[in-house]
Design a protein around this motif. Sequence first.
Motif, PDB file in Angstrom:
ATOM      1  N   GLY A   1       0.724  -1.273   0.037  1.00 30.38           N
ATOM      2  CA  GLY A   1      -0.185   0.015   0.017  1.00 30.38           C
ATOM      3  C   GLY A   1       0.676   1.361   0.018  1.00 30.38           C
ATOM      4  O   GLY A   1       0.740   2.071  -0.826  1.00 30.38           O
ATOM      5  N   LEU A   2       1.861   1.110   0.810  1.00 29.81           N
ATOM      6  CA  LEU A   2       2.907   2.366   0.978  1.00 29.81           C
ATOM      7  C   LEU A   2       3.419   2.649  -0.300  1.00 29.81           C
ATOM      8  O   LEU A   2       3.554   3.792  -0.992  1.00 29.81           O
ATOM      9  N   LEU A   3       4.161   1.622  -0.976  1.00 31.62           N
ATOM     10  CA  LEU A   3       4.882   1.756  -2.020  1.00 31.62           C
ATOM     11  C   LEU A   3       4.024   2.147  -3.173  1.00 31.62           C
ATOM     12  O   LEU A   3       4.431   2.847  -4.062  1.00 31.62           O
ATOM     13  N   THR A   4       2.741   1.713  -3.372  1.00 26.65           N
ATOM     14  CA  THR A   4       2.052   2.102  -4.402  1.00 26.65           C
ATOM     15  C   THR A   4       1.507   3.531  -4.289  1.00 26.65           C
ATOM     16  O   THR A   4       1.740   4.413  -5.212  1.00 26.65           O
ATOM     17  N   ALA A   5       1.291   4.025  -2.879  1.00 30.53           N
ATOM     18  CA  ALA A   5       1.066   5.628  -2.767  1.00 30.53           C
ATOM     19  C   ALA A   5       2.427   6.166  -3.266  1.00 30.53           C
ATOM     20  O   ALA A   5       2.278   7.369  -4.005  1.00 30.53           O
ATOM     21  N   VAL A   6       3.594   5.808  -2.720  1.00 29.29           N
ATOM     22  CA  VAL A   6       4.631   6.710  -3.079  1.00 29.29           C
ATOM     23  C   VAL A   6       4.950   6.688  -4.708  1.00 29.29           C
ATOM     24  O   VAL A   6       5.186   7.796  -5.034  1.00 29.29           O
ATOM     25  N   LEU A   7       4.610   5.711  -5.336  1.00 27.23           N
ATOM     26  CA  LEU A   7       4.965   5.494  -6.759  1.00 27.23           C
ATOM     27  C   LEU A   7       3.905   6.442  -7.378  1.00 27.23           C
ATOM     28  O   LEU A   7       4.287   7.134  -8.258  1.00 27.23           O
ATOM     29  N   LEU A   8       2.770   6.401  -6.876  1.00 31.94           N
ATOM     30  CA  LEU A   8       1.680   7.104  -7.591  1.00 31.94           C
ATOM     31  C   LEU A   8       2.007   8.661  -7.477  1.00 31.94           C
ATOM     32  O   LEU A   8       1.586   9.550  -8.355  1.00 31.94           O
ATOM     33  N   HIS A   9       2.453   8.972  -6.097  1.00 26.98           N
ATOM     34  CA  HIS A   9       2.671  10.286  -5.935  1.00 26.98           C
ATOM     35  C   HIS A   9       3.797  10.900  -6.530  1.00 26.98           C
ATOM     36  O   HIS A   9       3.655  11.955  -7.016  1.00 26.98           O
ATOM     37  N   LEU A  10       4.786  10.248  -6.590  1.00 32.13           N
ATOM     38  CA  LEU A  10       6.106  10.835  -7.285  1.00 32.13           C
ATOM     39  C   LEU A  10       5.855  10.727  -8.949  1.00 32.13           C
ATOM     40  O   LEU A  10       6.697  11.494  -9.274  1.00 32.13           O
ATOM     41  N   ILE A  11       5.246   9.659  -9.318  1.00 34.11           N
ATOM     42  CA  ILE A  11       5.275   9.922 -10.969  1.00 34.11           C
ATOM     43  C   ILE A  11       3.655   9.946 -11.362  1.00 34.11           C
ATOM     44  O   ILE A  11       2.997   9.056 -11.382  1.00 34.11           O
ATOM     45  N   PRO A  12       3.450  11.390 -11.580  1.00 36.42           N
ATOM     46  CA  PRO A  12       2.186  11.848 -11.895  1.00 36.42           C
ATOM     47  C   PRO A  12       1.455  10.825 -13.136  1.00 36.42           C
ATOM     48  O   PRO A  12       0.303  10.408 -12.862  1.00 36.42           O
ATOM     49  N   PHE A  13       2.485  10.528 -14.022  1.00 35.83           N
ATOM     50  CA  PHE A  13       1.977   9.675 -15.100  1.00 35.83           C
ATOM     51  C   PHE A  13       1.176   8.508 -14.649  1.00 35.83           C
ATOM     52  O   PHE A  13      -0.009   7.998 -15.252  1.00 35.83           O
ATOM     53  N   ILE A  14       1.869   7.805 -13.729  1.00 34.43           N
ATOM     54  CA  ILE A  14       1.326   6.489 -13.108  1.00 34.43           C
ATOM     55  C   ILE A  14       0.120   6.771 -12.434  1.00 34.43           C
ATOM     56  O   ILE A  14      -0.789   5.930 -12.524  1.00 34.43           O
ATOM     57  N   ARG A  15       0.114   7.951 -11.865  1.00 32.73           N
ATOM     58  CA  ARG A  15      -1.169   8.132 -11.207  1.00 32.73           C
ATOM     59  C   ARG A  15      -2.417   8.148 -12.050  1.00 32.73           C
ATOM     60  O   ARG A  15      -3.458   7.382 -11.800  1.00 32.73           O
ATOM     61  N   GLU A  16      -2.327   8.731 -13.058  1.00 33.00           N
ATOM     62  CA  GLU A  16      -3.425   9.008 -13.767  1.00 33.00           C
ATOM     63  C   GLU A  16      -3.907   7.689 -14.418  1.00 33.00           C
ATOM     64  O   GLU A  16      -4.965   7.468 -14.703  1.00 33.00           O
ATOM     65  N   ALA A  17      -2.978   6.910 -14.885  1.00 33.07           N
ATOM     66  CA  ALA A  17      -2.994   5.549 -15.475  1.00 33.07           C
ATOM     67  C   ALA A  17      -3.705   4.555 -14.560  1.00 33.07           C
ATOM     68  O   ALA A  17      -4.438   3.715 -14.656  1.00 33.07           O
ATOM     69  N   ILE A  18      -3.089   4.487 -13.466  1.00 30.06           N
ATOM     70  CA  ILE A  18      -3.418   3.406 -12.238  1.00 30.06           C
ATOM     71  C   ILE A  18      -4.564   3.656 -11.234  1.00 30.06           C
ATOM     72  O   ILE A  18      -5.190   3.051 -10.919  1.00 30.06           O
ATOM     73  N   TYR A  19      -4.517   4.956 -10.732  1.00 29.63           N
ATOM     74  CA  TYR A  19      -5.586   5.308  -9.754  1.00 29.63           C
ATOM     75  C   TYR A  19      -6.843   4.868  -9.975  1.00 29.63           C
ATOM     76  O   TYR A  19      -7.489   4.289  -9.199  1.00 29.63           O
ATOM     77  N   PRO A  20      -7.586   5.073 -11.139  1.00 33.11           N
ATOM     78  CA  PRO A  20      -9.037   4.547 -11.571  1.00 33.11           C
ATOM     79  C   PRO A  20      -8.934   2.984 -11.386  1.00 33.11           C
ATOM     80  O   PRO A  20     -10.144   2.423 -10.909  1.00 33.11           O
ATOM     81  N   LEU A  21      -7.949   2.430 -11.946  1.00 30.32           N
ATOM     82  CA  LEU A  21      -7.999   0.881 -11.843  1.00 30.32           C
ATOM     83  C   LEU A  21      -7.920   0.473 -10.428  1.00 30.32           C
ATOM     84  O   LEU A  21      -8.535  -0.847 -10.034  1.00 30.32           O
ATOM     85  N   LEU A  22      -7.236   1.084  -9.551  1.00 22.78           N
ATOM     86  CA  LEU A  22      -7.189   0.456  -8.019  1.00 22.78           C
ATOM     87  C   LEU A  22      -8.597   0.627  -7.631  1.00 22.78           C
ATOM     88  O   LEU A  22      -8.904  -0.070  -6.760  1.00 22.78           O
ATOM     89  N   ILE A  23      -9.192   1.858  -7.874  1.00 19.18           N
ATOM     90  CA  ILE A  23     -10.816   1.732  -7.211  1.00 19.18           C
ATOM     91  C   ILE A  23     -11.350   0.721  -7.920  1.00 19.18           C
ATOM     92  O   ILE A  23     -12.402   0.180  -7.277  1.00 19.18           O
ATOM     93  N   LEU A  24     -11.184   0.390  -9.011  1.00 15.72           N
ATOM     94  CA  LEU A  24     -12.127  -0.883  -9.720  1.00 15.72           C
ATOM     95  C   LEU A  24     -11.797  -1.882  -9.018  1.00 15.72           C
ATOM     96  O   LEU A  24     -12.389  -2.766  -8.630  1.00 15.72           O
TER      97      LEU A  24
END
Lengths: 246, 255
Positions: free
Chosen positions: B75-98
């Motif tokens: 969970g922490l690792l995912t949060a840090v990655l999503l936070h530091l790399i905006p491109f990944i955040r946009e691509a992955i965050y909606p999938l996480l909710i799914l």
Amino acid sequence: MIQLSIDQLSKSFDSTLVLNNLTFHINYGEFVSILGPSGSGKSTIFNLIGGLLLPDSGTIQLKGEKINGKRGSISYMPQTPSLLPWRTILQNVLLGQEIQGKTNPETARKMLYKAGLKGYENAYPQELSGGMKQRAAFIRALLSPQPVILLDEPFSALDELTRHEMQTWLLDIWNEHKPTILFVTHNIEEAIYLSDRILLLSTKPAQVVQEVTVPFTRPRKEELFLDENFLACKRGIHAAFKLQQR
Amino acid sequence: MKNVFVKGWRPAAVLLLLFILWEIAVKLADVPAWLLPPPTDIFKEAIEGWNGLQLHLRSTVMLSLLGFAIGTGIGLLTAVLLHLIPFIREAIYPLLILSQNVPIIVLAPLLVVWLGFGILPKLIVITLVCFFPITVAALDGFRQTPGELKHYMLMAGASKDQLFWKLELPYSLPSLFSGLKISATYSVMGAVISEWLGAKAGIGVYMTLASSSFRTDRVFVAIFAIMGLSLLFFGAILLAERLLVKWKPREAKKK
Ligand SMILES: Nc1ncnc2c1ncn2[C@@H]1O[C@H](COP(=O)(O)OP(=O)(O)OP(=O)(O)O)[C@@H](O)[C@H]1O
Ligand SMILES: [Mg+2]
């Protein structure tokens, strides 16, 4: 001797020109104020010197070296104290040094004592009054290794009495250490009381319209506020701004 | 800690009252024990069957702790990655909710089909229920860092690393702990669900055995065990929070 020089600096946001060919310099150990109305672009100048923004044209030089877009070349004190709430006061005032490399807790302690913060080294920012927080924020800037300190309206959020107290306190500290200071304010009295030189800024776009050399000797006493010459100086600056607005 | 006892007596009293009402109701209406046993029977069973229960408890605790640790890490690792790399955040965050909309009850048996009865599918189930609250809480914490603090750090010349370690991470701690509290209780549920899939021991196993042999008293023992464990985990996180976070964001402090 010139330490920081700003040469033909222009900056626009979207299509509004905020700074237009702004040019000024500061000498070693000088206290210079930038006086300008709200929204004239004072913070923008600081963001440019601090390297957060890139100018559209012009150069910023520190000791002859171009620092356009280079962060961390100057030391900074913002309008709000911006102390980290989970750090003690001692840890907070060391933050500027920490970011640049080495910390020196001993001098930090001594400065806290002199600033009347003795006994608060291990307190958290929440436990301090507004004035005390600003002192801590200034000591943080003073301890940072960079040679020039930028202060962006540091006392504007304080009440009148505390502000006067802080101005006098700042003069004392400045007399002792003589750092180079660039001070932003929109308070005319504050600018006269503190500075060697005042740069009057116009709005939209900002340019230095007049440069006032403050004629009063140091050390300055609070009685100065009631002095004839002080009022005359204030009147002069007022007139210059009035002329601008037309 | 004293505080907990002072504040804890009211819910404890309500609970006791409920038990008493339950006991009286069952006795008066003469409800058969396989349908709804009285609380006294349940406690008796818990004490008499303690030796057998202990084994199951230990296994569930181990599984939950391990799953919680892995879930927290991921969970922490995912949060840090999503936070530091905006491109990944946009691509992955909606999938996480799914991913949170996939019912675990459906996914769990599938995992067994794919991965067998070992510990791996169980850990995946727990991790799946654990990591999401932590990721969301940590991301929120990182992003709510006040602009003025960030501005100071940048003006002072902080690198992206320093910005993260000295400002964003410490700022997110209170928020992160709210996520950890949720995940800690989820981890016990996740462990029990994963044990239903098939395991040698565990509260989940004990529960399945009990309900298939109509030992309703034991089912209740299992339910109380799960509640107790969740509460214990929650308390442990609360304690860690007290020790680590000595400040609160401004809104929370005003109360
Ligand atoms: N990042 C930005 N994007 C767009 N416009 C901006 C930005 N920063 C500043 N401005 C605009 O530039 C102008 C000058 O802003 P600035 O904050 O430098 O003024 P200021 O002199 O510091 O004002 P104050 O005395 O209120 O602090 C304002 O009109 C503001 O709207
Ligand atoms: Mg400003």
